[in-house]
Design an enzyme around this catalytic site. Structure first.
Site, PDB file in Angstrom:
ATOM      1  CB  THR A  13      37.047  45.477  28.942  1.00 45.58           C
ATOM      2  OG1 THR A  13      37.043  44.472  29.959  1.00 45.58           O
ATOM      3  CG2 THR A  13      35.703  45.461  28.245  1.00 45.58           C
ATOM      4  CB  THR A  89      38.902  48.456  35.323  1.00 43.70           C
ATOM      5  OG1 THR A  89      38.167  47.226  35.347  1.00 43.70           O
ATOM      6  CG2 THR A  89      38.524  49.249  34.094  1.00 43.70           C
TER       7      THR A  89
END
Length: 339
Positions: A13, A89
């Site tokens: 992201t 993540t």
């Protein structure tokens, strides 16, 4: 003296930017990162960027990805004072754990970071995470890196990479280290907890590159069926099994369960007992329910994270084909992954 840092963008992201016309997210050109994060110019660092091609969604991370990433660090190790890896993540803690075992004699920082919001979003956490990671990767005292280990910097906290685990998908403090204190905390200044940081490696960097992914995990639960366990333990190519147990390393008192595990260990499968309680450790001798696993040949995962147990086991089996040698390696404290 000007610090020289390499940013490796692998995907995730943090490297995304919204197309103003379509509103779709797409990776931006990291060679123009100073246009996206102009604050970088104030550091005065020599910052070089490198992007994986193609980029990898963190859900698609595998052993080949770790080898590519470690290969970049190995090839460019002497060019830079520190490394920042931008990573999705979801599997960041797995990659941080794997790198901590692969990169032997590490004397420079390898800091992984990412974000929950794209770097161009109004409330993005990406800029703070990136700037903090770069400052930590560049930090030196007496011409030596302050944090010469693999770490994760997220939401103002620096965690040992193989002690971190992701626990939240919709919050900025997405990572926790349940069994080890932070290496540093960023407020007005960055406060380093030097007593928690590993000493720098001595000698040349060595990179371990052999993994054996013939491992499985089995999470125990009340009422687990025998055929479910048999399906996992009976995998023909199985070499390692991570058994997620209760409490301090306890399992149900089921004779067939111990028989299956005893048969597996007698055939050379390494069975690692790790607890489902993230903030605790395995002590198999504490209760009869744990002692039975010890007698069946299981070894302790101590207080390691699941991510550390899996990656360390795969590397142990890859580097040491003989079960006894792989077990001996696994039981050692390699990179501060257990107490």
């Amino acid at each position: 003296m000007e610090r020289s840092l390499l940013i490796v963008y692998t995907g995730g992201t943090i490297g995304m930017k919204e197309n103003p016309e379509t509103r779709a997210l797409a990776p931006f050109n990291f060679e123009q990162i100073e246009q996206e994060v102009p604050e970088l110019r104030r550091f005065g660092y020599n910052i070089v960027t490198e992007s994986l091609a193609p980029l990898v969604d963190s859900s698609d991370v595998d052993v080949d990805f770790w080898l590519r990433l470690a290969g970049i660090i190995e090839a460019r190790y002497n060019e830079f004072d520190g490394f920042v890896v931008l990573h999705g993540t979801d599997t960041m803690a797995y990659t941080a754990s794997a790198l901590s075992f692969m990169l032997c004699n590490l004397s420079k920082p390898v800091v992984l970071t990412g974000s929950q919001l794209p770097i161009g979003a109004i409330r993005t956490d990406g800029k703070e995470n990136l700037l903090g990671a770069l400052e930590i990767a560049a930090a030196q005292a007496d011409n030596q890196a302050i944090v010469p280990e693999v770490a994760i910097f997220f939401n103002h906290v620096l965690l040992r990479g193989n002690r971190a685990t992701k626990f939240g998908a919709a919050r900025f403090d997405a990572f926790k280290s349940y069994n080890y204190p932070p290496l540093a905390e960023a407020g007005i200044a960055i406060r380093y907890h030097t007593q928690a940081i590993r000493p720098r490696g001595i000698g040349d960097l060595q990179v371990l590159k052999r993994f054996d992914a013939h491992v499985a995990s089995l999470r125990l639960f009340p009422g687990i069926a025998q055929e479910a366990v048999e399906a996992v333990v009976g995998i023909p190519t199985l070499r390692g099994l991570v058994l997620e147990t209760f409490g301090s390393g306890n399992a149900p008192s089921l004779p067939w369960l111990y028989d299956l595990l005893r048969h597996a260990t007698s055939c050379g499968v390494i069975v690692v007992n790790t607890t489902q309680c993230a903030a605790d450790s395995v002590t198999m001798a504490a209760y009869d329910a744990g002692l039975g696993l010890l007698q069946a040949g299981a070894i302790s995962g101590a207080d390691m994270t699941f991510e550390a147990v899996i990656t360390k086991l795969m590397l142990a089996l890859g580097e040491y084909p003989a079960t006894n040698d792989a077990t001996s390696y696994f039981l050692r404290n390699i990179a501060g992954e257990k107490s």
